[in-house]
Design an enzyme around this catalytic site. Sequence first.
Site, PDB file in Angstrom:
ATOM      1  N   GLU A 124      33.033  44.508  31.704  1.00 43.58           N
ATOM      2  CA  GLU A 124      33.662  43.257  32.174  1.00 43.58           C
ATOM      3  C   GLU A 124      33.961  43.360  33.665  1.00 43.58           C
ATOM      4  OE1 GLU A 124      34.287  40.280  32.157  1.00 43.58           O
ATOM      5  OE2 GLU A 124      36.018  39.727  30.937  1.00 43.58           O
ATOM      6  N   ASP A 125      33.926  42.242  34.356  1.00 44.19           N
ATOM      7  CA  ASP A 125      34.188  42.279  35.802  1.00 44.19           C
ATOM      8  C   ASP A 125      35.675  42.415  36.103  1.00 44.19           C
ATOM      9  OD1 ASP A 125      34.711  39.720  34.841  1.00 44.19           O
ATOM     10  OD2 ASP A 125      33.695  38.647  36.460  1.00 44.19           O
ATOM     11  N   ILE A 126      36.490  41.542  35.491  1.00 44.05           N
ATOM     12  CA  ILE A 126      37.910  41.516  35.869  1.00 44.05           C
ATOM     13  C   ILE A 126      38.764  41.173  34.665  1.00 44.05           C
ATOM     14  CG2 ILE A 126      37.654  39.125  36.712  1.00 44.05           C
ATOM     15  CD1 ILE A 126      39.717  39.830  38.892  1.00 44.05           C
ATOM     16  N   ILE A 127      39.887  41.844  34.557  1.00 41.96           N
ATOM     17  CA  ILE A 127      40.842  41.529  33.494  1.00 41.96           C
ATOM     18  C   ILE A 127      42.078  40.926  34.159  1.00 41.96           C
ATOM     19  CG2 ILE A 127      41.488  43.977  33.342  1.00 41.96           C
ATOM     20  CD1 ILE A 127      42.177  43.462  30.394  1.00 41.96           C
ATOM     21  N   ASP A 128      42.427  39.738  33.713  1.00 41.77           N
ATOM     22  CA  ASP A 128      43.479  38.947  34.357  1.00 41.77           C
ATOM     23  C   ASP A 128      44.614  38.794  33.334  1.00 41.77           C
ATOM     24  OD1 ASP A 128      44.656  37.166  36.204  1.00 41.77           O
ATOM     25  OD2 ASP A 128      43.564  35.473  35.420  1.00 41.77           O
ATOM     26  N   GLY A 130      44.058  38.977  30.272  1.00 37.67           N
ATOM     27  CA  GLY A 130      43.632  39.903  29.221  1.00 37.67           C
ATOM     28  C   GLY A 130      43.244  39.193  27.932  1.00 37.67           C
ATOM     29  N   THR A 132      40.770  37.025  27.312  1.00 37.64           N
ATOM     30  CA  THR A 132      39.324  37.002  27.029  1.00 37.64           C
ATOM     31  C   THR A 132      38.910  38.301  26.337  1.00 37.64           C
ATOM     32  OG1 THR A 132      38.983  35.716  29.044  1.00 37.64           O
ATOM     33  CG2 THR A 132      37.042  36.753  28.093  1.00 37.64           C
ATOM     34  N   LYS A 156      43.926  42.892  37.271  1.00 31.12           N
ATOM     35  CA  LYS A 156      45.096  42.227  37.875  1.00 31.12           C
ATOM     36  C   LYS A 156      46.265  42.423  36.921  1.00 31.12           C
ATOM     37  CE  LYS A 156      42.950  38.221  40.076  1.00 31.12           C
ATOM     38  NZ  LYS A 156      42.853  36.755  39.975  1.00 31.12           N
ATOM     39  N   PHE A 179      42.898  35.381  44.162  1.00 33.33           N
ATOM     40  CA  PHE A 179      41.594  35.026  43.595  1.00 33.33           C
ATOM     41  C   PHE A 179      40.482  35.670  44.413  1.00 33.33           C
ATOM     42  CE2 PHE A 179      37.966  32.623  42.210  1.00 33.33           C
ATOM     43  CZ  PHE A 179      38.195  32.545  40.851  1.00 33.33           C
ATOM     44  N   VAL A 180      39.716  36.540  43.760  1.00 33.11           N
ATOM     45  CA  VAL A 180      38.698  37.315  44.472  1.00 33.11           C
ATOM     46  C   VAL A 180      37.284  36.865  44.105  1.00 33.11           C
ATOM     47  CG1 VAL A 180      40.104  39.377  44.853  1.00 33.11           C
ATOM     48  CG2 VAL A 180      38.854  39.138  42.699  1.00 33.11           C
ATOM     49  N   ASP A 186      32.249  34.939  41.044  1.00 34.82           N
ATOM     50  CA  ASP A 186      32.011  33.650  41.689  1.00 34.82           C
ATOM     51  C   ASP A 186      33.254  32.772  41.722  1.00 34.82           C
ATOM     52  OD1 ASP A 186      32.217  32.977  38.912  1.00 34.82           O
ATOM     53  OD2 ASP A 186      31.140  31.116  39.330  1.00 34.82           O
ATOM     54  N   ARG A 192      28.709  34.830  44.617  1.00 30.98           N
ATOM     55  CA  ARG A 192      28.336  36.004  43.815  1.00 30.98           C
ATOM     56  C   ARG A 192      27.592  37.058  44.619  1.00 30.98           C
ATOM     57  NH1 ARG A 192      29.324  35.067  38.541  1.00 30.98           N
ATOM     58  NH2 ARG A 192      28.858  32.988  37.770  1.00 30.98           N
TER      59      ARG A 192
HETATM   60  P1  5GP Z   1      41.454  36.636  31.406  1.00 31.09           P
HETATM   61  O1  5GP Z   1      41.154  36.153  30.021  1.00 31.09           O
HETATM   62  O2  5GP Z   1      41.685  38.108  31.480  1.00 31.09           O
HETATM   63  O3  5GP Z   1      42.607  35.851  31.983  1.00 31.09           O
HETATM   64  O4  5GP Z   1      40.247  36.204  32.295  1.00 31.09           O
HETATM   65  C1  5GP Z   1      39.203  37.039  32.632  1.00 31.09           C
HETATM   66  C2  5GP Z   1      38.141  36.205  33.306  1.00 31.09           C
HETATM   67  O5  5GP Z   1      38.738  35.370  34.299  1.00 31.09           O
HETATM   68  C3  5GP Z   1      37.168  37.054  34.079  1.00 31.09           C
HETATM   69  O6  5GP Z   1      36.073  37.423  33.292  1.00 31.09           O
HETATM   70  C4  5GP Z   1      36.757  36.133  35.216  1.00 31.09           C
HETATM   71  O7  5GP Z   1      35.691  35.309  34.795  1.00 31.09           O
HETATM   72  C5  5GP Z   1      37.957  35.247  35.444  1.00 31.09           C
HETATM   73  N1  5GP Z   1      38.796  35.652  36.594  1.00 31.09           N
HETATM   74  C6  5GP Z   1      40.099  36.059  36.576  1.00 31.09           C
HETATM   75  N2  5GP Z   1      40.559  36.326  37.815  1.00 31.09           N
HETATM   76  C7  5GP Z   1      39.526  36.087  38.646  1.00 31.09           C
HETATM   77  C8  5GP Z   1      39.365  36.209  40.081  1.00 31.09           C
HETATM   78  O8  5GP Z   1      40.274  36.587  40.852  1.00 31.09           O
HETATM   79  N3  5GP Z   1      38.145  35.864  40.567  1.00 31.09           N
HETATM   80  C9  5GP Z   1      37.106  35.444  39.777  1.00 31.09           C
HETATM   81  N4  5GP Z   1      35.960  35.133  40.377  1.00 31.09           N
HETATM   82  N5  5GP Z   1      37.222  35.324  38.432  1.00 31.09           N
HETATM   83  C10 5GP Z   1      38.418  35.654  37.872  1.00 31.09           C
END
Ligand code: 5GP
Length: 207
Positions: A124-128, A130, A132, A156, A179-180, A186, A192
């Site tokens: 996975e690219d990023i966990i925000d 959590g 997803t 994050k 937001f990165v 993207d 991207r």
């Molecule tokens: P979560 O369910 O953890 O809140 O969301 C994860 C998804 O949110 C990531 O797979 C990504 O698609 C998107 N996301 C969360 N923060 C960012 C960010 O800072 N930049 C981008 N480009 N996508 C983000």
Amino acid sequence: MSHPIDVRNQQLYDLEQFAVPQAVKNDLQGILLPQGLIDNRVARMGEEIAKNYAYGNTLAICVLNGAQHFYQQLLNSVFPSVHNDIQLESIKCCSYDGTKSTGEVQINGLDFTAVRGKNVLVVEDIIDTGLTLSKLAQKLYEHDPLSLEIACLLDKRERRNPQATVKPEYTGFIIPDRFVVGYGLDFNGRYRLLPHLGVLKEEIYQK
Ligand code: 5GP
């Protein structure tokens, strides 16, 4: 298991210090992680993963679209030391509309019967929040994998929802709540291809 690099208190690098296309430069506050730093951290994560997946029967799942570049780089560094075949699949999880998490997670694109009896590695690219990954992990567990691990480039941590149970085994960087974009991530389909990880100006996503 992994020792993420914590850059929550780090200042942004000046955009003039890096090769960044002008059109993109205008939309960014600065560079949080230069490409070289990310590439080397990913190579190190690949080494750690290779140790644990040396025995095969592995299914590596890329969470599209943001993780595509990270997934390729990671597997490039796993493969030289893992000689057995790894089954590569991808999955689309959608919870974001622009920069806002909708809280609803849709998962598409994988034949879940492929999961049974496999050592599954989710990339996975990023966990925000959590949410997803928690939803995805829950769905994968329902299909009886032999093991399930998660590799996540960016975390994050401050943003975690208390309902999110999932903890990645391998994490690249702990980043601040900004937001990165870049390195495959993207904003509405743009940025991207930026090789570094940059912070998007708020005025871009508040338009
Ligand atoms: P979560 O369910 O953890 O809140 O969301 C994860 C998804 O949110 C990531 O797979 C990504 O698609 C998107 N996301 C969360 N923060 C960012 C960010 O800072 N930049 C981008 N480009 N996508 C983000």
